[in-house]
Design a protein around this motif. Structure first.
Motif, PDB file in Angstrom:
ATOM      1  N   UNK A 184      11.788 -19.252  10.767  1.00 28.15           N
ATOM      2  CA  UNK A 184      11.137 -17.939  10.743  1.00 28.15           C
ATOM      3  C   UNK A 184      11.117 -17.381   9.327  1.00 28.15           C
ATOM      4  N   UNK A 185       9.987 -16.842   8.919  1.00 27.44           N
ATOM      5  CA  UNK A 185       9.878 -16.208   7.599  1.00 27.44           C
ATOM      6  C   UNK A 185      10.081 -14.703   7.765  1.00 27.44           C
ATOM      7  N   UNK A 186      10.882 -14.127   6.878  1.00 27.63           N
ATOM      8  CA  UNK A 186      11.043 -12.667   6.958  1.00 27.63           C
ATOM      9  C   UNK A 186       9.932 -12.035   6.124  1.00 27.63           C
ATOM     10  N   UNK A 187       9.011 -11.370   6.793  1.00 24.77           N
ATOM     11  CA  UNK A 187       7.872 -10.781   6.076  1.00 24.77           C
ATOM     12  C   UNK A 187       8.075  -9.272   5.974  1.00 24.77           C
ATOM     13  N   UNK A 188       8.151  -8.797   4.724  1.00 26.64           N
ATOM     14  CA  UNK A 188       8.275  -7.344   4.535  1.00 26.64           C
ATOM     15  C   UNK A 188       6.964  -6.854   3.955  1.00 26.64           C
ATOM     16  N   UNK A 189       6.254  -6.066   4.724  1.00 30.24           N
ATOM     17  CA  UNK A 189       4.949  -5.608   4.245  1.00 30.24           C
ATOM     18  C   UNK A 189       4.576  -4.347   5.018  1.00 30.24           C
ATOM     19  N   UNK A 190       4.100  -3.349   4.287  1.00 25.81           N
ATOM     20  CA  UNK A 190       3.704  -2.103   4.952  1.00 25.81           C
ATOM     21  C   UNK A 190       2.611  -2.375   5.989  1.00 25.81           C
ATOM     22  N   UNK A 191       1.821  -3.448   5.760  1.00 23.63           N
ATOM     23  CA  UNK A 191       0.740  -3.782   6.703  1.00 23.63           C
ATOM     24  C   UNK A 191       1.113  -4.923   7.637  1.00 23.63           C
ATOM     25  N   UNK A 192       2.404  -5.099   7.875  1.00 19.32           N
ATOM     26  CA  UNK A 192       2.874  -6.265   8.633  1.00 19.32           C
ATOM     27  C   UNK A 192       2.178  -6.399  10.007  1.00 19.32           C
ATOM     28  N   UNK A 193       2.039  -5.300  10.718  1.00 25.80           N
ATOM     29  CA  UNK A 193       1.459  -5.387  12.066  1.00 25.80           C
ATOM     30  C   UNK A 193       0.025  -5.903  12.023  1.00 25.80           C
ATOM     31  N   UNK A 194      -0.718  -5.347  11.089  1.00 26.52           N
ATOM     32  CA  UNK A 194      -2.111  -5.747  10.940  1.00 26.52           C
ATOM     33  C   UNK A 194      -2.208  -7.211  10.495  1.00 26.52           C
ATOM     34  N   UNK A 195      -1.337  -7.579   9.551  1.00 26.44           N
ATOM     35  CA  UNK A 195      -1.323  -8.969   9.063  1.00 26.44           C
ATOM     36  C   UNK A 195      -1.067  -9.925  10.219  1.00 26.44           C
ATOM     37  N   UNK A 196      -0.129  -9.526  11.051  1.00 26.68           N
ATOM     38  CA  UNK A 196       0.258 -10.337  12.181  1.00 26.68           C
ATOM     39  C   UNK A 196      -0.930 -10.559  13.125  1.00 26.68           C
ATOM     40  N   UNK A 197      -1.609  -9.460  13.433  1.00 27.51           N
ATOM     41  CA  UNK A 197      -2.760  -9.551  14.340  1.00 27.51           C
ATOM     42  C   UNK A 197      -3.826 -10.466  13.737  1.00 27.51           C
ATOM     43  N   UNK A 198      -4.181 -10.201  12.463  1.00 28.30           N
ATOM     44  CA  UNK A 198      -5.267 -10.980  11.835  1.00 28.30           C
ATOM     45  C   UNK A 198      -4.865 -12.449  11.693  1.00 28.30           C
ATOM     46  N   UNK A 199      -3.603 -12.690  11.351  1.00 24.27           N
ATOM     47  CA  UNK A 199      -3.158 -14.075  11.160  1.00 24.27           C
ATOM     48  C   UNK A 199      -3.260 -14.842  12.476  1.00 24.27           C
ATOM     49  N   UNK A 200      -2.935 -14.164  13.568  1.00 21.48           N
ATOM     50  CA  UNK A 200      -2.999 -14.847  14.859  1.00 21.48           C
ATOM     51  C   UNK A 200      -4.433 -15.130  15.293  1.00 21.48           C
ATOM     52  N   UNK A 201      -5.323 -14.178  15.054  1.00 23.52           N
ATOM     53  CA  UNK A 201      -6.734 -14.448  15.370  1.00 23.52           C
ATOM     54  C   UNK A 201      -7.219 -15.599  14.472  1.00 23.52           C
ATOM     55  N   UNK A 202      -6.756 -15.555  13.211  1.00 23.07           N
ATOM     56  CA  UNK A 202      -7.208 -16.571  12.239  1.00 23.07           C
ATOM     57  C   UNK A 202      -6.740 -17.974  12.616  1.00 23.07           C
ATOM     58  N   UNK A 203      -5.658 -18.069  13.379  1.00 22.13           N
ATOM     59  CA  UNK A 203      -5.188 -19.410  13.726  1.00 22.13           C
ATOM     60  C   UNK A 203      -6.224 -20.115  14.623  1.00 22.13           C
TER      61      UNK A 203
END
Ligand code: CS2
Length: 498
Positions: free
Chosen positions: A426-445
């Motif tokens: 697991x990577x620890x991702x610290x980002x103010x936009x983490x939730x959005x990144x997560x959503x987009x990354x999953x769609x992008x997969x």
């Protein structure tokens, strides 16, 4: 060896072990208010200022450190406990540590506890400069509209509660308003963040806010406040428990939050200070009329280089930057990125030795004693990438230059944002936009192009067929073959072309 707690009354005992301030700290006026007293400020500006105080007792330029966010409680409490003192530990290339107690932060305030105190301090006539390290994301700039982000709920809060603000814009506006009402002079507001034309950025953003909050103040600010651009540089990893323990073991100093950094430091500043300034040039800073070329070089080589190493290294499973740079495939890729995609965009850097700069950079990244955390480098990538990497892409798209290597890094970032490295950890991702990144990354997969729809990061880059194609190719390649294999292929193809 007896352990000594770091504070004012123990300084003379500590002076038998490491260098301590040779000036009377009670005698120093605070001419500077600094917002954001993290490691970088304490390894950089606070050190330059301390050196100056050591050298010529220039008593007007002590620093008042302001902790702006609730999140900053710990650093505020530590500084309060230690009378603003801390140890700066320089991790030299030969593995030795040079330690010094820094005394230039002579006052400290915690904004959430008492906003009025902070506003009054910023408005005080002794204060001639307000400096900022509020991070790249702290400027509230919207990449799509190219303007101030009024949709931020904290900004809305500040507009409705001018006396108890939460953002830097609310504080600065209120303090400048008081200065004007009291017939005081203006001041200099100096950004020390990694942003191209950071002085212009804070000026434009502040004026946008003030136009809305206090329209009558706009012209006064334009006449009475200056906003110099500056390039700041010193690699400052996060302090670890080991750093704290080693300091105790080696020097018997009980310091709850020392700062560790590399030996290199650089500060290039536009000489535009409306109410005077410390003679920082006497301790190594450079004052120039145009900082832009220095900023461009540093942001697109050092900071972008960090992101390249961090993102690729994180996916492979490395934890520190020196591990990543010691991987031949990654360092060759970085070398190519710097030479093929960045250098042609830099234009004429008169007087600067670019080859030497790049060579020194690789040595700095490779310093095995620094152990700069990949987690730190990858944190807040959604604010860093638009500043460090995408300007290079945009320039290359305009001039028909290559964007393949940058697109590869962006594709790697999209895959990194899924939260697992190639070892399945697991990577620890610290980002103010983490939730959005997560959503987009999953769609992008499933549909990789979706990641480029992160408008606050990419703006209209998604409309570039050339960039999109390079990104999609890289995304599929990394997914199918893994980062290392792709790098090998890219490196051997590209090297045979240059
Ligand atoms: C780093 C910077 O945050 C990052 O990604 O690139 O903190 C870098 O270490 C400093 O700008 C060095 O001056």
């Amino acid at each position: 060896m007896e352990n000594i707690k770091l504070n004012n009354s123990n300084l003379s005992k500590i002076s038998e072990r490491v260098l301590v301030p040779n000036y009377d700290r009670n005698d120093i006026k605070t001419g500077i208010v600094h917002v954001g007293i993290g490691g970088f400020h304490r390894a950089h500006q606070a050190l330059y200022t301390d050196l100056l105080l050591q050298n010529n007792n220039n008593k007007d330029w002590g620093i008042c450190g302001v902790a702006l966010l609730d999140f900053d409680t710990k650093i505020y409490n530590t500084l309060k406990e230690q009378d603003g003192l801390y140890t700066l530990i320089v991790k030299e290339l030969d593995g030795t540590h040079t330690k010094q107690v820094i005394g230039s932060i002579v006052d400290y305030l915690f904004a959430p506890e008492d906003p009025t105190k902070v506003i009054e301090k910023m408005a005080h006539s002794d204060v001639k400069i307000i400096t900022l390290t509020i991070t790249e994301g702290g400027y509230n700039y919207n990449e799509v509209t190219k303007d101030f982000n009024f949709e931020n709920p904290l900004i809305e809060h500040d507009l409705n509660n001018p006396q108890s603000p939460k953002t830097i814009y609310g504080y600065l506006t209120q303090a400048l308003k008081l200065r004007k009402e009291r017939g005081l002079k203006g001041c200099t507001i100096q950004s020390c963040d990694n942003i191209q034309e950071n002085g212009h950025m804070i000026k434009n953003m502040l004026l946008s806010y003030v136009k809305q909050a206090q329209p009558n103040l706009v012209n006064w600010i334009k006449k009475n406040v200056s906003f110099p651009n500056a390039m700041v540089d010193r690699i400052t990893p996060s302090t670890t428990q080991d750093d704290i323990d080693n300091l105790k073991k080696s020097s018997g100093i009980n310091d709850a939050w020392p700062v560790v950094c590399e030996p290199f430091k650089q500060w290039v500043i536009e000489d535009n200070f409306i109410q005077g300034r410390p003679a920082w040039e006497n301790v190594g800073a450079q004052f120039v009329t145009d900082v832009v070329p220095y900023e461009k070089m540093k942001l697109s080589l050092l900071n972008a280089g960090h992101s390249v190493l961090g993102i690729l290294g994180a996916l492979i499973g490395y934890k520190t930057i020196d591990q990543a740079v010691n991987n031949k495939n990654i360092s060759t890729f970085l070398h190519l990125y710097m030479n093929v995609e960045v250098t042609p965009t830099l234009g004429n850097l008169e007087g600067l030795d670019l080859d030497l700069y790049k060579k020194t950079l690789l040595e700095r990244f490779g310093n095995p004693n620094i152990k700069d955390q990949i987690e730190r480098i990858c944190s807040e990538s959604s604010s860093k990438i638009p500043i460090f990497i995408l300007p290079t892409v945009k320039t290359n798209l305009k001039s028909n230059g290559s964007v393949n290597l940058a697109a590869f890094v962006i594709a790697a970032w999209a895959i990194y944002s899924l939260g697992k490295n190639e070892k399945g950890e697991t990577l620890i991702i610290k980002d103010a936009n983490k939730l959005l990144l997560d959503v987009k990354a999953n769609i992008a997969s499933k549909k990789p192009a979706a990641f480029l729809e992160l408008d606050t990061v990419f703006g209209n880059l998604k409309n570039s067929d050339i960039f999109k194609e390079a990104y999609l190719k890289a995304y599929n390649n990394i997914t199918n073959n893994g980062v290392e294999k792709c790098l090998e292929e890219i490196n051997s193809n590209s090297l045979s072309h240059i």
